[in-house]
Design a protein around this motif. Structure first.
Motif, mmCIF file in Angstrom:
data_model
loop_
_atom_site.group_PDB
_atom_site.id
_atom_site.type_symbol
_atom_site.label_atom_id
_atom_site.label_comp_id
_atom_site.label_asym_id
_atom_site.label_seq_id
_atom_site.Cartn_x
_atom_site.Cartn_y
_atom_site.Cartn_z
ATOM 1 N N LYS A 101 -46.078 -2.609 75.559
ATOM 2 C CA LYS A 101 -45.644 -3.744 74.738
ATOM 3 C C LYS A 101 -44.908 -3.255 73.491
ATOM 4 C CE LYS A 101 -47.108 -8.063 72.599
ATOM 5 N NZ LYS A 101 -48.201 -9.009 72.400
ATOM 6 N N LEU A 102 -45.407 -2.199 72.862
ATOM 7 C CA LEU A 102 -44.724 -1.642 71.689
ATOM 8 C C LEU A 102 -43.344 -1.109 72.048
ATOM 9 C CD1 LEU A 102 -47.574 0.320 69.870
ATOM 10 C CD2 LEU A 102 -46.396 -1.722 69.056
ATOM 11 N N ILE A 103 -43.267 -0.433 73.177
ATOM 12 C CA ILE A 103 -41.977 0.113 73.619
ATOM 13 C C ILE A 103 -41.008 -1.032 73.906
ATOM 14 C CG2 ILE A 103 -40.824 1.396 75.473
ATOM 15 C CD1 ILE A 103 -43.544 3.001 75.693
ATOM 16 N N LYS A 162 -42.973 -10.637 86.155
ATOM 17 C CA LYS A 162 -43.373 -10.878 84.775
ATOM 18 C C LYS A 162 -44.893 -10.925 84.683
ATOM 19 C CE LYS A 162 -42.788 -14.032 80.890
ATOM 20 N NZ LYS A 162 -42.157 -15.270 80.420
ATOM 21 N N LYS A 163 -45.536 -11.482 85.684
ATOM 22 C CA LYS A 163 -47.004 -11.571 85.708
ATOM 23 C C LYS A 163 -47.630 -10.171 85.653
ATOM 24 C CE LYS A 163 -50.834 -13.207 88.523
ATOM 25 N NZ LYS A 163 -51.237 -13.865 89.769
ATOM 26 N N THR A 164 -47.079 -9.230 86.412
ATOM 27 C CA THR A 164 -47.596 -7.854 86.408
ATOM 28 C C THR A 164 -47.380 -7.212 85.047
ATOM 29 O OG1 THR A 164 -47.205 -7.632 88.783
ATOM 30 C CG2 THR A 164 -47.417 -5.585 87.514
ATOM 31 N N LYS A 211 -51.548 -6.693 78.497
ATOM 32 C CA LYS A 211 -52.844 -7.183 78.027
ATOM 33 C C LYS A 211 -53.985 -6.227 78.349
ATOM 34 C CE LYS A 211 -51.820 -12.059 77.782
ATOM 35 N NZ LYS A 211 -52.282 -13.412 78.073
ATOM 36 N N GLY A 212 -53.671 -5.102 78.994
ATOM 37 C CA GLY A 212 -54.688 -4.099 79.288
ATOM 38 C C GLY A 212 -55.587 -4.445 80.460
ATOM 39 N N ARG A 213 -55.174 -5.379 81.278
ATOM 40 C CA ARG A 213 -55.992 -5.787 82.426
ATOM 41 C C ARG A 213 -55.793 -4.869 83.626
ATOM 42 N NH1 ARG A 213 -54.554 -12.066 81.498
ATOM 43 N NH2 ARG A 213 -55.960 -12.391 79.735
ATOM 44 N N ILE A 214 -54.594 -4.294 83.741
ATOM 45 C CA ILE A 214 -54.307 -3.325 84.799
ATOM 46 C C ILE A 214 -53.481 -2.192 84.193
ATOM 47 C CG2 ILE A 214 -54.367 -5.034 86.672
ATOM 48 C CD1 ILE A 214 -51.271 -4.913 86.714
#
Length: 149
Positions: free
Chosen positions: A15-17, A36-38, A44-47
């Motif tokens: 996300k920062l990148i 986009k979902k992936t 969000k750190g989920r995967i």
């Protein structure tokens, strides 16, 4: 650093990148070939990102100051080291380009070539090691002229 550590790092910093590069989630997911979902799940750190996505981020966002800071330099060098079990050649050796390449000019064993399919340029030394590769004809020509001096 190993493959898993790099995957985790890229996943955590994605996300920062993306923000640093001023990409929207739609743009970044398209760039990386993800839904986009992936992308949202990774951010969000989920995967975790996969190896291919990690390599794509390091390649396509190579100039990211976040990546360079986190990896201590060129992200592709880190990817290359991991992929090649810690061994790098100083220059990449080619097969010489006798099928897909046309010679534009030769000088003292060096060759300026252009790819007949992609149209990009490269300069090879007399042992078929690539010295430069670019789509920009002016860059290739300038490098060629410097080499001939």
């Amino acid at each position: 650093m190993n493959r898993e550590q790099l995957i985790t790092l890229i996943s955590e910093k994605l996300k920062l990148i993306r923000t640093e590069k001023t990409f929207t989630q739609d743009q970044m997911s398209d760039l990386l070939g993800l839904s986009k979902k992936t992308l949202v799940q990774i951010e969000k750190g989920r995967i975790l990102a996969g190896w291919t996505t990690t390599v794509a981020v390091c390649t396509l966002c190579r100039d990211s100051t976040i990546l360079q800071h986190e990896l201590g330099g060129d992200p592709l060098e880190v990817v290359d080291l991991i992929a090649n079990n810690g061994t790098l050649q100083p220059k990449e050796k080619t097969m010489g380009g006798y099928i897909w390449w046309k010679n534009i000019s030769e000088h003292d064993g060096f060759r300026l070539q252009q790819n007949v399919i992609s149209q990009h340029f490269r300069i090879l030394d007399n042992n078929n090691f690539r010295l430069i590769s670019t789509f920009d004809e002016q860059i290739a020509t300038k490098a060629w002229e410097k080499l001939k001096l």
